[in-house]
Write a protein that holds these residues in place. Structure first.
Motif, mmCIF file in Angstrom:
data_model
loop_
_atom_site.group_PDB
_atom_site.id
_atom_site.type_symbol
_atom_site.label_atom_id
_atom_site.label_comp_id
_atom_site.label_asym_id
_atom_site.label_seq_id
_atom_site.Cartn_x
_atom_site.Cartn_y
_atom_site.Cartn_z
ATOM 1 N N ASP A 133 1.009 -1.297 0.036
ATOM 2 C CA ASP A 133 0.115 0.082 0.321
ATOM 3 C C ASP A 133 0.859 1.087 0.043
ATOM 4 O O ASP A 133 0.590 2.411 0.032
ATOM 5 N N ARG A 173 5.027 1.855 -5.265
ATOM 6 C CA ARG A 173 4.213 1.149 -6.731
ATOM 7 C C ARG A 173 6.332 0.773 -7.929
ATOM 8 O O ARG A 173 7.278 2.297 -7.237
ATOM 9 N N VAL A 213 3.095 5.622 -2.852
ATOM 10 C CA VAL A 213 2.135 5.770 -3.805
ATOM 11 C C VAL A 213 2.014 7.203 -2.954
ATOM 12 O O VAL A 213 1.065 7.970 -3.267
#
Length: 76
Positions: free
Chosen positions: A26, A29, A39
């Motif tokens: 989360d 990336r 992110v």
């Protein structure tokens, strides 16, 4: 309210191992060039973000306290 961290990736150092994504899916990336990106520039302090920074084989991830820029990882 807990701490917030500024999440930074030195893309000139990143080798695209993907360990950050595995540790904190989360939080990070990989782009098409396999370069890591946070992110969000700031995030709530989390063990997964710290684990991602600690597991980076080239120490491309830096965590700092939002607002003060005091280092969280790596320590100065």
């Amino acid at each position: 309210m807990g701490d917030r961290w500024r999440v930074e990736v030195d893309r000139s150092v990143c080798i695209g191992s993907g360990l950050c994504v595995a540790s904190a899916p989360d939080g990070f990336r990989l782009d098409a060039a396999r370069q890591s990106h946070p992110v969000e520039d700031e995030a709530d302090a989390a063990e997964s973000l710290l684990a991602a920074a600690e597991s980076c084989p080239v120490e491309a991830i830096r965590l700092r306290l939002a607002g003060s820029s005091e280092p969280v990882f790596p320590p100065d």
